[in-house]
Design a protein around this motif. Structure first.
Motif, short mmCIF file in Angstrom:
data_model
loop_
_atom_site.label_atom_id
_atom_site.label_comp_id
_atom_site.label_asym_id
_atom_site.label_seq_id
_atom_site.Cartn_x
_atom_site.Cartn_y
_atom_site.Cartn_z
N VAL A 183 0.85 -1.14 0.10
CA VAL A 183 -0.03 -0.03 0.04
C VAL A 183 0.88 1.20 0.07
N VAL A 184 1.98 1.41 0.94
CA VAL A 184 2.85 2.39 1.06
C VAL A 184 3.47 2.47 -0.19
N GLU A 185 3.79 1.69 -0.93
CA GLU A 185 4.57 1.69 -2.28
C GLU A 185 3.63 2.16 -3.19
N GLY A 186 2.45 1.62 -3.24
CA GLY A 186 1.41 2.18 -4.07
C GLY A 186 1.20 3.82 -3.81
N TRP A 187 1.29 4.36 -2.82
CA TRP A 187 1.06 5.84 -2.65
C TRP A 187 2.21 6.66 -3.77
N ALA A 188 3.44 5.93 -3.77
CA ALA A 188 4.50 6.77 -4.29
C ALA A 188 4.56 6.17 -5.91
N ASP A 189 4.49 4.95 -6.21
CA ASP A 189 4.21 4.27 -7.48
C ASP A 189 2.98 4.72 -8.49
N THR A 190 2.80 6.06 -8.66
CA THR A 190 1.90 6.43 -9.60
C THR A 190 2.08 7.07 -10.96
N GLY A 191 3.59 6.61 -11.24
CA GLY A 191 3.95 7.04 -12.66
C GLY A 191 4.17 8.61 -12.65
N ARG A 192 3.59 9.16 -13.74
CA ARG A 192 3.58 10.61 -13.79
C ARG A 192 2.80 11.51 -13.00
N GLU A 193 2.06 10.71 -12.51
CA GLU A 193 1.00 11.47 -11.40
C GLU A 193 1.55 11.98 -10.12
N GLU A 194 0.74 12.93 -9.25
CA GLU A 194 1.29 13.24 -8.03
C GLU A 194 1.02 11.92 -6.88
N ASP A 195 2.14 12.13 -6.17
CA ASP A 195 2.04 11.11 -5.06
C ASP A 195 0.71 11.08 -4.29
N ILE A 196 0.04 10.16 -4.18
CA ILE A 196 -1.45 9.97 -3.52
C ILE A 196 -1.39 11.00 -2.12
N ARG A 203 -5.39 3.61 -2.80
CA ARG A 203 -6.17 5.38 -3.01
C ARG A 203 -7.15 5.60 -2.18
N ALA A 204 -7.26 4.70 -0.87
CA ALA A 204 -8.40 4.82 0.10
C ALA A 204 -8.18 6.07 0.82
N ILE A 205 -6.88 6.53 1.00
CA ILE A 205 -6.82 7.74 1.86
C ILE A 205 -7.37 8.92 1.11
N LEU A 206 -7.04 8.75 -0.12
CA LEU A 206 -7.65 9.82 -1.18
C LEU A 206 -9.15 9.88 -1.14
N ARG A 207 -9.75 8.73 -1.09
CA ARG A 207 -11.18 8.92 -1.10
C ARG A 207 -11.86 9.14 0.27
N ARG A 208 -11.00 8.73 1.43
CA ARG A 208 -11.41 9.51 2.67
C ARG A 208 -11.25 11.07 2.55
N ALA A 209 -10.34 11.50 2.14
CA ALA A 209 -10.30 13.12 2.02
C ALA A 209 -11.41 13.68 1.19
N ALA A 210 -11.53 12.95 0.10
CA ALA A 210 -12.56 13.54 -0.80
C ALA A 210 -14.07 13.45 -0.24
N VAL A 211 -14.14 12.46 0.35
CA VAL A 211 -15.68 12.66 1.37
C VAL A 211 -15.59 13.71 2.40
N MET A 212 -14.46 14.02 2.98
CA MET A 212 -14.32 14.88 4.00
C MET A 212 -14.48 16.24 3.39
N VAL A 213 -14.04 16.45 2.09
CA VAL A 213 -14.57 17.70 1.60
C VAL A 213 -15.83 18.10 1.43
N ILE A 214 -16.69 16.86 1.01
CA ILE A 214 -18.08 17.15 1.01
C ILE A 214 -18.76 17.59 2.26
N MET A 215 -18.22 16.93 3.23
CA MET A 215 -18.54 17.20 4.63
C MET A 215 -18.08 18.83 5.25
N SER A 216 -16.99 19.17 4.90
CA SER A 216 -16.73 20.43 4.84
C SER A 216 -17.74 21.61 4.36
N VAL A 217 -18.08 21.21 3.01
CA VAL A 217 -19.09 22.03 2.42
C VAL A 217 -20.54 21.87 3.12
N VAL A 218 -20.96 20.90 3.48
CA VAL A 218 -21.96 21.04 4.35
C VAL A 218 -21.99 21.64 5.70
#
Length: 970
Positions: free
Chosen positions: A801-814, A859-874
Motif C-alpha cells: 500500500v505504501v509503495e502504491g502511494w508513491a508508484d503513480t507514474g507521472r501522477e502526483e504522489d497519493i 487510494r483509500a486515503i484519497l477517497r477518505r479526504a474526498a468525502v471529508m471535503v463534501i462534509m466541509s462544504v455541508v
C-alpha cells in the motif's frame, strides 16, 4: 439504595438471571429482549425501529445508573465507594447495567478499529444467547450514535471522577471503554469541531484521574534516567524529549516541589550546588549530573527549560568551567562552556551578565570548593574554613586574564545588545573607580572586595573598551553619572588643599600644629583622588572620541555640572595638577560635539531610535542563531522572530522571512517546525497575500525541487495559516489556495522529473539485486521469508500500500493529493463565502470524480479526504445559515441528488471501512440539511417555489441541466 437496586434488577431480569435468559429467544438481540419484543415469530425490526428501541433501552439504563449513584450519597453518610455495592446482588446489577451501556451503547457507536475487541473484555454479566446488533449495521457518526455516546459519556464521566458512589465500579468495569467513547467524541473527524473541543477536556480529565502523578512519575523516572545515560545518542535524545516535554515543561509535573522536578531536576542541581549538610560530591556523581544536564539542555528545544535548569546553578557552572580550565580538565571545561554558551544565547539578561562580572573569581560557596578528582576530573569537597577558601595570590593573579577572556566569550555568545554592553561597562567602571559598594548590588563572595577586585574590574573595563569601544558609548548618560561625582570630589579636595595651603602660608603656632597632624593624611587623600580623577578623565576622553556618541536632553544637565568641574581642573596651575591638559582636551571634545549638527536628540526621538535598535538587534540575533546546531538556540531565535512578527515590526522583510521560515519547516526538531508554522500564521495576519502565495508556490512545487516530506510540512503550515486567517481568508488569497489545491489534488502527468528519479532509483535497485543474486548464485537467502504467517502477510500488505502511494507514474504522489484535499476542506470550512461558488463547485466535481474512478486499495486515503471535503462544504453552509449569512449558493435540485447518489454507491461498493463510515456521516448530514432547508430555507422564502433544493417552475429538460454541484440562488 434498595429501591434503586430492585428497580434496576427488574429492568435487567430478562437478561440478567439464568432462568429468565433460558426462556428468552436465543436469536433475539439484547435490545429486543429488554424492550419487550421477545416473541420468536415476530417480524424482524427494521433499522428505524431498532434505533428507537435502542434509544429507549439505553435511556432506561442511564437513568438506573444515575439513581443508583445518587442513592449512594456524596460519602458524608458513611457509605464509601466499596460499601455502595458491597453485596453480590448489587454488584451484579451494576455490572449488568454497565455491560449493557458498553455493548449496546458505546461499541456500536465507535469508528472501526477504536476500542478493545469485545472478545477481550471482561465476561459480560448479561446471560443467555443474545446477540448485539452487528457493528457493520451501526454507523459511527450518525446522529443517534453521537447523541447516545454523548449521553453515556456525560453520565459515566462525572461518576468516574467523583471518587464516591459507583466510581470504583465504573472505573473497574468500563474505564477503557469510557476512554474509547470520550476519545471518539473528542478526536473523530465525523463530529463537529465544537463537539470535539468540548470532549477533549473531558478526555484529559478522565485519563489524568486514573493515575497518581507521584506514583507513576516515580515508576518511570529510573527507566527514563537509564535511557538518558545510554551511550546511544538516539536513545538519549528520545529520553531527553520525554523528560523535557512530558514532565519538566508541565506545571503539574515539573514545577519546583512536584515529583517530576524532584526526580529529574533536583539531583542535577544539588550535585552541582550541594547544600551545606552535604558538601561532598564525588567525581563520578558530578560527571553524571553534568552529562545529564548537557543532554537536557542541548537535545530539548524548549528555551524555557534551559533557563529553569541552568539559572539556579549559573555561578557553580561558571566556577566549574574556570576551575577546569585552570587545572587543564579540557573535556570538563568544554562541556560546561557549551552549556553556559547555550544558556547565554537563549537567556542573556543584564542581571545575569552583571552577576558574573561581580563574581568573576567565584570558586565555591561558603561550605564547599572544587578540587581535583580521584580519576583526573573534578569533585566537590568541604571547605577548610567557614568562609570561602582563600585563593593563592599568585594563582589568583594568573587566573584573572583567563576568566576575563571567558567572560568576554560569553558576552559574544549572548550577542549582548548595545544597551546591555553600555550598562555593563558603566557598572564595572563604577566598581573599579568607586568600589563595589557604590552599585548597591549584593555579592555572593568576598573575592572582589579585596584589592584584587579593583584589578578585575579594571581588566573587564579595558577588554570592553578594546572590543566594544563603539558600542559601550550607547550608555553615555551612565558614564557621565559615573564621572561627575569623581571630578566633583577631586575639585572639592583640591579646593580644601588650596585653602589649607593659604592658611599655612602665614607662620603661627596653630599652622605648625596643622602641618604636623594633617600633612601626611592630606597628601595620601590627594594622591588617591588625583589617580581616580585621572582615570575618569581618560575614560571620558575615550568615550567622547567615539564617533557614535549622541547626547540627549538628560545628558545636557549632567554636562553642565561636569563642564564646571572640567573648567576648574583645566585652569589649575601646572604645578598644582597634572590633569589640566587632559581636562582641556576633554573640554575641546565636548565643544566639538556641541557644535556638531544633530549631536543632540530629543527624548522622543531617542525613544523611537531605541525601539528600532532593539528590533534590529533581535532580528540580527535571530538570523545569527538560526544556523546554530543546538535546538534550544534555534528555538530562541525563532522566539525572537515570532515576537517581531507579533508586533508587526518594520524591521522584517516579509518575503525573505517567509522563505526563512519555510526552510525551518525541514528542521528535525518538532518544536522548531511547529513554532515556525505559528510564526507564519502571525505574519499572514498582516500580510496574507504575500505569505499565502509563497506557501502555495512551495507546496505546488512546479519545478519539482522539494521532497515529499518538505511539501507535506509546507502543506501543514498552509493549513494552519488558513485557520489563523479565519474571516480574512477572502478574495484573491482564497482564490489562489483553492485553485492550486484543486490542481494538485487532480493533477495528471505533471511530474516528469520525479518520474525520471524514480525510474533511475528502480534501475539501480534492480541492478544491485541482480548483482547480489549472481554473487549468491541464485536466490538471496532470507528474502521472502516470514510472509507465510499472518503478521508477515499484514506487513507485506502494508508495504504494498505504501509503495502504491508513491508508484503513480507521472501522477502526483497519493499522499500529497490527499493533503491538498484536506487543505481544500479547511479553506472551505474556514470561510466558504471567501472561497466562492466557482472554487467550491469545482472542488465538488473533483472529489466526485475521485470517488467514482479511483477505487484501488492504495487510494483509500484519497477517497477518505474526498468525502471529508463534501462534509466541509455541508458544515460551512450550515454554519453560514446559523449566522444568518447569505451565501447566494448551495446544494440544490438534481445536483444534490447526484451527490447523494454517488455517496450511496460508494457506501455499498467501497471496501475501506473508514471511507464507508465517513460516507454515512456525510449522507446523514446532507439529508438533515435538505430537510432543514425544505422547512426553513436560508432566506425565509415567501412561497414554496423559492425553497432551497427544489425547482417547481416546470420540469427539468436536457437543455436546462447543468453538470455542476453548486448552483447560484436567485
Amino acid at each position: 439504595m434498595n429501591a434503586a437496586i430492585d428497580q434496576a434488577e427488574a429492568f435487567l431480569a430478562p437478561v440478567l438471571n439464568r432462568s429468565a435468559a433460558d426462556k428468552a429467544s436465543p436469536g433475539k438481540s439484547i435490545i429486543d429482549v429488554l424492550s419487550g419484543q421477545d416473541n420468536v415469530k415476530a417480524q424482524a425490526p427494521n433499522d428505524e425501529q431498532h434505533a428507537q428501541r435502542r434509544r429507549d433501552v439505553i435511556g432506561k439504563a442511564l437513568s438506573s445508573i444515575r439513581d443508583l449513584h445518587a442513592s449512594c450519597g456524596d460519602g458524608s453518610n458513611g457509605v464509601g465507594q466499596h460499601e455502595a455495592v458491597a453485596s453480590q446482588r448489587s454488584q451484579k446489577v451494576v455490572d449488568g447495567l454497565l455491560d449493557l451501556l458498553v455493548l449496546e451503547g458505546i461499541y456500536p457507536s465507535l469508528s472501526p478499529g477504536v476500542g478493545v475487541p469485545v472478545e477481550r473484555r471482561l465476561k459480560s454479566a448479561l446471560k443467555g444467547g443474545f446477540t448485539t446488533r452487528p457493528l457493520s449495521e451501526a454507523s459511527g457518526g450518525k446522529a443517534d450514535d453521537q447523541q447516545l455516546l454523548t449521553d453515556i459519556v456525560e453520565c459515566l464521566s462525572p461518576i468516574s471522577l467523583s471518587r464516591v458512589g459507583l466510581s470504583t465500579s465504573v472505573q473497574d468495569r468500563t474505564f477503557v471503554d469510557l476512554i474509547a467513547a470520550t476519545g471518539e467524541l473528542a478526536f473523530s473527524p465525523a463530529f463537529h469541531s465544537r463537539t470535539r473541543q468540548h470532549f477533549a477536556s473531558t478526555f484529559e480529565e478522565i485519563v489524568d484521574s486514573s493515575m497518581n502523578p507521584d506514583s507513576w512519575t516515580s515508576a518511570l523516572a529510573p527507566q527514563l534516567l537509564e535511557i538518558l545515560d545510554d551511550p546511544l545518542m538516539d536513545n538519549r535524545r528520545i529520553a531527553s524529549y520525554i523528560i523535557g516535554t512530558g514532565f519538566l515543561s508541565k506545571r503539574r509535573l515539573g514545577s519546583p516541589g512536584t515529583a517530576g522536578w524532584r526526580l529529574f531536576a533536583e539531583p542535577i542541581i544539588e550535585s552541582l550546588d550541594p547544600p551545606s549538610e552535604r558538601c561532598l560530591v564525588s567525581e563520578q556523581s558530578l560527571e553524571l549530573a553534568l552529562d545529564r544536564l548537557s543532554v537536557l539542555v542541548h537535545f530539548h528545544s524548549n528555551p524555557g527549560l534551559t533557563k529553569r535548569l541552568v539559572g539556579p546553578i549559573l555561578l557553580p557552572l561558571w566556577g566549574l568551567h574556570c576551575y577546569a580550565l585552570e587545572y587543564r580538565r579540557s573535556s570538563w571545561a568544554e562541556q560546561v562552556h557549551q552549556i553556559l554558551s547555550t544558556y547565554m544565547k537563549v537567556s542573556a539578561t543584564e542581571s545575569q551578565l552583571l552577576l558574573l562580572s561581580d563574581n568573576l573569581l567565584w570558586r565555591g560557596s561558603a561550605s564547599w570548593v572544587f578540587m581535583p578528582g580521584a580519576n583526573g576530573g573534578v569533585e566537590i569537597r568541604q571547605s577548610d574554613d567557614e568562609g570561602n577558601n582563600p585563593l593563592d595570590m599568585v594563582k589568583m593573579l594568573e587566573s584573572i586574564d583567563t576568566r576575563v577572556d571567558q567572560y568576554l566569550s560569553l558576552l559574544r555568545a549572548a550577542v549582548a545588545t548595545d544597551d546591555q554592553l553600555g550598562k555593563i561597562f558603566t557598572h564595572v567602571s563604577r566598581c573599579w573607580l568607586l568600589g563595589p559598594q557604590s552599585t548597591g548590588r549584593e555579592r555572593l563572595g568576598n573575592e572582589l572586595r579585596n584589592p584584587v577586585g579593583s584589578l578585575v574590574y579594571a581588566k573587564i573595563t579595558q577588554k570592553l573598551l578594546e572590543e566594544y569601544k563603539d558600542k559601550v558609548t550607547s550608555s553615555f548618560e551612565g558614564i557621565l553619572q559615573l564621572v561627575d561625582p569623581i571630578l566633583s570630589a577631586f575639585v572639592i579636595a583640591r579646593q580644601k588643599s588650596v585653602k589649607r595651603r593659604d592658611k599655612n602660608s602665614q607662620p603661627s603656632l596653630n599652622g605648625l600644629s596643622e602641618i604636623v597632624h594633617s600633612n601626611d593624611e592630606a597628601e595620601d587623600d590627594g594622591q588617591d583622588t588625583e589617580a581616580t580623577a585621572s582615570t575618569a578623565l581618560g575614560l571620558l576622553s575615550t568615550v567622547l572620541a567615539s564617533s557614535d556618541v549622541s547626547m540627549t536632553n538628560n545628558d545636557i544637565k549632567l554636562l553642565d555640572r561636569v563642564h564646571e568641574s572640567l573648567g576648574y581642573i583645566a585652569r589649575a596651575p601646572v604645578q598644582e595638577s597634572s590633569l589640566n591638559m587632559t581636562a582641556s582636551n576633554v573640554l575641546m571634545l565636548l565643544q566639538l560635539h556641541r557644535d556638531t549638527p544633530g549631536a543632540f536628540k530629543t527624548d522622543k526621538n531617542t525613544a523611537n531610535v531605541d525601539v528600532l535598535a532593539e528590533d534590529r538587534n533581535n532580528h540580527r540575533k535571530a538570523l545569527r542563531f538560526f544556523s546554530d546546531e543546538l535546538a534550544p538556540v534555534r528555538a530562541q531565535a525563532l522566539s525572537a522572530l515570532t515576537y517581531l512578527a507579533s508586533k508587526a515590526s518594520p524591521i522584517l522583510d516579509v518575503p525573505s522571512t517567509v522563505i526563512l521560515l519555510v526552510s525551518l519547516l525541514q528542521d528535525e526538531d518538532e518544536y522548531i517546525y511547529l513554532s515556525a508554522i505559528k510564526t507564519l500564521g502571525l505574519l499572514a495576519s498582516n500580510h496574507p497575500r504575500t505569505v499565502v502565495k509563497i506557501l502555495v508556490e512551495k507546496y505546488a512545487d512546479p519545478h519539482e525541487e522539494s521532497t515529499l516530506d518538505v511539501r507535506m510540512r509546507v502543506g501543514e503550515a498552509l493549513n494552519k495559516t488558513i485557520e489563523y486567517l479565519g474571516q480574512l481568508f477572502v478574495e484573491d488569497v482564497a482564490g489562489i489556495v483553492g485553485a492550486s489545491m484543486i490542481a494538485v489534488a487532480s493533477r495528471r502527468g505533471q511530474r516528469p522529473k520525479t518520474l525520471q528519479k524514480k525510474e533511475r532509483a528502480k534501475r539501480k535497485a534492480e541492478k544491485a539485486r541482480k548483482e547480489a543474486e549472481d554473487a549468491w548464485d541464485g536466490e538471496i537467502p532470507g528474502e521472502g521469508e516470514g510472509e507465510e504467517d499472518d503478521e508477515g502477510q499484514i506487513t507485506a500488505h502494508i508495504a504494498r500500500v505504501v509503495e502504491g502511494w508513491a508508484d503513480t507514474g507521472r501522477e502526483e504522489d497519493i499522499r500529497i493529493r490527499t493533503s491538498a484535499l484536506s487543505i481544500l476542506g479547511t479553506a472551505i470550512e474556514t470561510n466558504i463565502a471567501g472561497v466562492g461558488a466557482t472554487i467550491t463547485s469545482t472542488a465538488i466535481d473533483c472529489v466526485l470524480a475521485i470517488l467514482k474512478l479511483e477505487k484501488s486499495v492504495e487510494r483509500a486515503i484519497l477517497r477518505r479526504a474526498a468525502v471529508m471535503v463534501i462534509m466541509s462544504v455541508v458544515r460551512a453552509i450550515e454554519e453560514a445559515e446559523e449566522r444568518g449569512q447569505q451565501l447566494g449558493f448551495g446544494f440544490a435540485g438534481e445536483n444534490l441528488v447526484e451527490v447523494i447518489t454517488v455517496l450511496r454507491y460508494v457506501e455499498v461498493t467501497d471496501m475501506d471501512d473508514v471511507v464507508v463510515g465517513h460516507v454515512k456521516a456525510v449522507v446523514e448530514s446532507l439529508e438533515a440539511w435538505q430537510q432543514k432547508s425544505f422547512l426553513l430555507g436560508p432566506s425565509r422564502p415567501r412561497d414554496l417555489s423559492e425553497m432551497t433544493g427544489f425547482s417547481l417552475n416546470g420540469p427539468m429538460t436536457a437543455e436546462t441541466k447543468r453538470h455542476v454541484k453548486i448552483e447560484e440562488l436567485s
